[in-house]
Design a protein around this motif. Structure first.
Motif, PDB file in Angstrom:
ATOM      1  N   GLN A  14       4.471  -4.673 -11.497  1.00 14.72           N
ATOM      2  CA  GLN A  14       3.245  -3.873 -11.437  1.00 14.72           C
ATOM      3  C   GLN A  14       3.538  -2.469 -10.920  1.00 14.72           C
ATOM      4  N   MET A  15       4.553  -2.341 -10.086  1.00 19.30           N
ATOM      5  CA  MET A  15       4.886  -1.059  -9.476  1.00 19.30           C
ATOM      6  C   MET A  15       5.838  -0.225 -10.340  1.00 19.30           C
ATOM      7  N   SER A  69       0.822  -1.210   0.000  1.00 26.61           N
ATOM      8  CA  SER A  69       0.000   0.000   0.000  1.00 26.61           C
ATOM      9  C   SER A  69       0.859   1.266   0.000  1.00 26.61           C
ATOM     10  N   ALA A 113       2.342   1.616  -3.393  1.00 27.77           N
ATOM     11  CA  ALA A 113       1.329   2.042  -4.362  1.00 27.77           C
ATOM     12  C   ALA A 113       1.087   3.547  -4.272  1.00 27.77           C
ATOM     13  N   ARG A 114       1.050   4.082  -3.050  1.00 24.33           N
ATOM     14  CA  ARG A 114       0.888   5.533  -2.883  1.00 24.33           C
ATOM     15  C   ARG A 114       2.102   6.274  -3.435  1.00 24.33           C
ATOM     16  N   GLN A 172       4.041   5.179  -5.780  1.00 20.38           N
ATOM     17  CA  GLN A 172       3.986   5.069  -7.238  1.00 20.38           C
ATOM     18  C   GLN A 172       3.054   6.117  -7.833  1.00 20.38           C
ATOM     19  N   ARG A 173       1.873   6.290  -7.231  1.00 22.95           N
ATOM     20  CA  ARG A 173       0.917   7.285  -7.745  1.00 22.95           C
ATOM     21  C   ARG A 173       1.509   8.694  -7.680  1.00 22.95           C
TER      22      ARG A 173
END
Length: 339
Positions: free
Chosen positions: A288-289, A8, A11-12, A14-15
Motif C-alpha cells: 500500500q505504501m 502514520s 504515510a506522510r 509517502q505523500r
C-alpha cells in the motif's frame, strides 16, 4: 507488526514523495517538450498548448513531442508496477519482467506478428498489446511451471535462472526468425530490441491507457494479498489466502502490464527492478505504501532516460532501453552480489 505511529509517519513520507515525484515528472515533461531536432522554444509552449501556436508549433507539440512523452511515461509506470507485483508474488528481489523473460516472450510474439501477419494500419496499435500479452503469458506460464515444486512451492532462485535462460533462448530464436526477413522489418525489430521508443502516435496512447486504468486500481485492491504472498507460503496459507489462485491472477496482471508497455516501447528492462527497490527503501515493504511511489518513479525514470537519450546524440539519439541498461545493469549486479 508496525505500530500506528510508524504507519502514520510512512504515510506522510509517502505523500511527500508522491508530491516530489509529480513535480519531477512535470519538470521533465517541460524540459522534454523543448528538446529535439524540431525547434519549439520554451516561451511558446504555453501559447501553443492552449491553441495559440502556428501550424508548425502545433505539429511539433501535438504530433511529435506530447505523444512520445505520454507513451514513455505510461510505459514506465506499467513496467514499474509489473516489477513490483512480480517481486511480491515470487519473493525474489531480482525479479523483473525484462530479466525473467517476460519481455522476451512478448517481443518474440510481436516479431512473428510483425513479420508474417498482414498489417491493418488502423488496428495495428490496438492489436500489439494483445499479441504481446499472448506471447508474454505463454512464456510466463512455462517459466512458472519450471520454477514450481509441489513440495516446496515456487522457488525464487530457480525462477530467475529459468527466466534468464528463456530470455536468452527467445532472443536467439528472434535472431534466427529475422535473419531472412525484409531489411526494413529487420531494422524495426532491431530498434525494438534496443528499447527505442517507437509507438509515438496517439493511437498507441489509447491502446496502452485502458490497461493502466483497469490494472493499477486492481493491483492496489490486491495490496494486502501481495503483502501476505511476499512473506512465505505457510504464513499466506495460514491467513486463509488461496495462494496459487492469487499468485496466478497477479502473475497475469504483471504480464499484461509488461506486455502492454513493451509492445509500444521495445525491449526495456530494469525499470521493473529499480523502481520498486528504490520505493521500498524509502517507504518500506508494505505494498500500500511503496507501490504508488514505485509507479511514479518508474514513469519518471523512463521519461528521464528517453529525454537524455534523444538529446545527447544526433540524429536519432540513444534508445531509452540502452540508457536504462547503463544504470540498471550495474544495479542488478549489485543486488545479485548483495543477495
Amino acid at each position: 507488526m508496525m505500530s500506528g505511529s510508524s504507519i502514520s509517519i510512512l504515510a506522510r513520507k509517502q505523500r511527500m514523495l508522491v508530491s516530489v515525484l509529480l513535480l519531477l515528472i512535470l519538470l521533465t515533461i517541460v524540459i522534454s517538450l523543448g528538446l529535439g531536432a524540431s525547434s519549439l522554444s520554451y516561451k511558446r509552449l504555453l501559447p501553443t498548448l492552449f491553441g495559440n501556436g502556428d501550424i508548425k508549433e502545433e505539429f511539433v507539440l501535438y504530433s511529435l513531442r506530447l505523444p512520445r512523452i505520454l507513451v514513455t511515461l505510461l510505459s514506465g509506470m506499467a513496467l514499474a508496477l509489473s516489477g513490483a507485483i512480480l517481486q511480491g508474488i515470487t519473493r525474489n528481489d531480482l525479479a523483473d519482467p525484462g530479466v525473467v523473460g517476460i519481455n522476451s516472450g512478448a517481443g518474440f510474439a510481436i516479431a512473428i506478428f510483425f513479420l508474417y501477419v498482414p498489417i491493418d494500419t488502423g488496428a495495428f496499435a490496438y492489436k500489439l498489446p494483445v499479441v504481446g500479452f499472448a506471447g508474454a503469458f505463454l512464456t510466463a506460464g512455462i517459466i512458472y511451471l519450471f520454477s514450481y515444486s509441489k513440495r516446496e512451492g515456487l522457488q525464487p532462485v530457480r525462477l530467475v535462472l529459468v527466466g534468464v535462460g528463456f530470455s536468452l533462448a527467445l532472443s536467439g530464436a528472434m535472431v534466427v526468425v529475422i535473419s531472412s526477413a525484409d531489411r526494413i522489418k529487420v531494422d524495426f525489430i532491431a530498434k525494438w530490441l534496443a528499447g527505442n521508443i517507437w509507438g509515438t502516435d496517439w493511437p498507441f496512447i489509447w491502446a496502452l491507457l485502458p490497461w493502466l486504468i483497469v490494472l493499477i486500481p486492481y493491483a492496489m485492491f490486491k495490496a494486502s494479498a501481495m503483502n501476505l504472498l511476499a512473506l512465505n507460503e505457510s504464513s499466506a496459507i495460514g491467513s486463509g489466502l488461496v495462494v496459487n489462485q492469487e499468485r496466478i491472477v497477479l502473475l497475469i496482471v504483471s504480464v499484461a502490464l509488461a506486455a502492454a508497455a513493451v509492445s509500444v516501447t521495445g525491449g526495456i528492462a530494469f525499470i521493473g527492478l529499480m523502481a520498486p527497490h528504490i520505493a521500498k527503501a524509502l517507504v518500506g515493504t508494505r505494498h500500500q505504501m511503496f507501490v504508488p511511489v514505485s509507479i511514479l518513479r518508474g514513469g519518471w525514470l523512463l521519461l528521464l532516460a528517453d529525454t537524455i537519450g534523444r538529446s545527447i546524440a544526433d540524429p536519432s539519439g540513444v534508445p531509452a532501453g540502452i540508457m536504462i541498461a547503463f544504470i540498471g545493469g550495474p544495479y542488478f549486479l549489485y543486488l545479485l552480489l548483495r543477495k
